[in-house]
Design a protein around this motif. Structure first.
Motif, short mmCIF file in Angstrom:
data_model
loop_
_atom_site.label_atom_id
_atom_site.label_comp_id
_atom_site.label_asym_id
_atom_site.label_seq_id
_atom_site.Cartn_x
_atom_site.Cartn_y
_atom_site.Cartn_z
N UNK A 103 0.80 -1.23 0.00
CA UNK A 103 0.00 0.00 0.00
C UNK A 103 0.83 1.28 0.00
N UNK A 104 2.05 1.24 0.52
CA UNK A 104 2.87 2.45 0.61
C UNK A 104 3.66 2.67 -0.67
N UNK A 105 3.86 3.93 -1.08
CA UNK A 105 4.68 4.20 -2.26
C UNK A 105 6.16 3.93 -1.98
N UNK A 106 6.86 3.58 -3.02
CA UNK A 106 8.30 3.37 -2.90
C UNK A 106 8.98 4.71 -2.65
N UNK A 107 9.98 4.71 -1.77
CA UNK A 107 10.72 5.94 -1.45
C UNK A 107 12.18 5.74 -1.82
N UNK A 108 12.78 6.74 -2.43
CA UNK A 108 14.17 6.65 -2.89
C UNK A 108 15.09 7.50 -2.01
N UNK A 109 16.25 6.95 -1.64
CA UNK A 109 17.26 7.72 -0.94
C UNK A 109 17.78 8.82 -1.86
N UNK A 110 18.33 9.88 -1.26
CA UNK A 110 18.81 10.98 -2.09
C UNK A 110 19.98 10.55 -2.97
N UNK A 111 20.76 9.54 -2.51
CA UNK A 111 21.94 9.13 -3.28
C UNK A 111 21.73 7.81 -4.00
N UNK A 112 20.47 7.43 -4.26
CA UNK A 112 20.23 6.22 -5.05
C UNK A 112 20.79 6.40 -6.46
N UNK A 113 21.24 5.32 -7.07
CA UNK A 113 21.89 5.39 -8.38
C UNK A 113 20.94 5.95 -9.44
N UNK A 114 21.51 6.71 -10.36
CA UNK A 114 20.74 7.31 -11.45
C UNK A 114 21.30 6.84 -12.78
N UNK A 115 20.44 6.28 -13.67
CA UNK A 115 20.92 5.81 -14.98
C UNK A 115 21.30 6.98 -15.90
N UNK A 116 22.31 6.74 -16.73
CA UNK A 116 22.76 7.68 -17.76
C UNK A 116 22.90 6.92 -19.07
N UNK A 117 22.57 7.59 -20.18
CA UNK A 117 22.79 6.98 -21.49
C UNK A 117 23.77 7.83 -22.28
#
Length: 402
Positions: A103-117
């Motif tokens: 029921x709860x939304x997923x929460x992301x840490x501020x330093x979670x990995x970010x994809x780049x192309x």
């Protein structure tokens, strides 16, 4: 085959500040998208774009590619969450943990990995720098470093999607690269590998990779962590944070060396590798409380993964065999009895009287099952490997007592 190469960034303080602002913006946007996805019940990547793309792009200063990667990251996270719920990894139906996950939304840490192309990141291999997009503009001339093999990999083969990672105050790029793998050859027998805790790996040639030093190292780390946690001072917490992943890195290095040794020996002798299929062993085994920490820290899955990708790169055939009764069955006469193994190290056949190291006997059984499974997996035109052929293959593996 695809491999992930870790390259370390060497940004200036101003560049590091821009990279930090970028990760914060992207993960704040990802948390916002996760809330919308949970509220609307829309989790598919392209459908979710209709609800969130323009809003996060304007509110968080994201370029078009970054906004799309953020939405895809949220979609993938919900897909992973759904798979974990279905597999029962988040508790039984109706449990508090499972209800929260559903029921709860997923929460992301501020330093979670970010994809780049490739549109957001370019490499300048001659001067060992990268040009990378941030919310403060394009950063040019960001230095990179790494081992010679890592730098050669990103310089000589096509680089796919990368992840920007912030870990322990350092910045990394995890680059996916396509590397060539040798064609798989027809094996002349199999090298059986028995994986365990007392002996990390014991092969059918009698070579043992003992776990004594690694298990002792883990016990020392456990005692040190407990002592620091009891102390609970600021310096103790700082030391705990620095040592957080030291044990995992040490264990991974040990498994890398063992896997490399096994694959090199199999390739040198023209054999394949046979290992046990140990999926779900932690759920099947019941141990006393003092032994549970040891079982939980047993990294057999990591060793199996290292063996798999190293074997693929070298063109070595690898099969997973049924692990049942390999430690209770005599390799010479085939007699099976749980009394054949009176203790952890000893195997004594109650039918033919063979005495051997229990792990070596198991490795020989695994090697034999590898031959049988490889024959069964071939095309119908080839048929199964005959019994005389199996005996001839196994003659190359000397049985060593003790």
């Amino acid at each position: 085959m695809k491999l992930v190469v870790q390259v370390k960034l060497q940004p200036t303080p101003q560049q590091a500040s821009a990279l930090e602002a970028t990760l914060r913006a992207c993960n704040t946007a990802a948390s916002q998208v996760a809330v919308v996805a949970r509220r609307t019940g829309v989790y598919r990547n392209y459908d979710l774009r209709k609800h969130t793309y323009q809003a996060i792009k304007d509110d968080h200063r994201l370029c078009a590619q970054a906004a799309q990667h953020v939405i895809k990251k949220v979609s993938d996270s919900y897909k992973t969450l759904k798979a974990n719920i279905r597999a029962g990894n988040l508790g039984k139906p109706g449990s508090k943990r499972r209800r929260t996950a559903e029921t709860s939304p997923v929460c992301f840490r501020w330093d979670a990995a970010q994809p780049y192309d490739a549109r957001m990141l370019s490499w300048q291999h001659d001067v060992r720098t990268v040009s990378i997009w941030t919310v403060d503009g394009r950063l040019k001339g960001v230095g990179i470093t790494g081992s010679p093999d890592q730098l050669k990999a990103v310089a000589t083969v096509p680089v796919g999607e990368c992840d920007l990672v912030h870990r322990d105050g350092m910045w990394f790029l995890y680059a996916g690269v396509e590397v060539a793998e040798l064609p798989t050859y027809e094996p002349d027998g199999f090298l059986g590998v028995d994986m365990g805790i007392a002996n990390i790996a014991y092969d059918s040639d009698g070579n043992r990779h003992t776990g004594t030093r690694l298990n002792g190292y883990r016990r020392r780390q456990l005692r040190l962590r407990a002592r620091l946690q009891r102390k609970a001072t600021k310096s103790a917490r700082r030391l705990l944070a620095r040592r957080r992943k030291k044990e995992a890195r040490h264990s991974a290095n040990v498994n890398h060396r063992i896997a490399k040794t096994i694959v090199t020996e199999a390739a040198r002798t023209g054999r394949g590798i046979a290992v046990e299929k140990l999926t779900g062993i932690r759920d099947r085994v019941r141990l006393r409380k003092p032994q549970r920490v040891t079982l939980s820290s047993w990294s057999f899955h990591q060793l199996g993964a290292f063996l798999t990708y190293k074997a693929r790169r070298a063109g070595v055939p690898l099969v997973q065999v049924d692990p049942r009764y390999t430690s209770q069955t005599c390799n010479q006469c085939g007699h099976r009895d749980k009394r054949n193994r009176p203790d952890q190290e000893t195997f004594t056949c109650r039918s033919c009287g063979v005495v051997a190291h229990a792990d070596h006997n198991a490795a020989l059984n695994i090697a034999q099952r590898g031959v049988e499974d490889w024959g069964a997996s071939q095309s119908p035109a080839r048929g199964l490997i005959s019994q005389p052929a199996r005996k001839r293959d196994l003659q190359a593996w000397p049985f060593r007592a003790g």
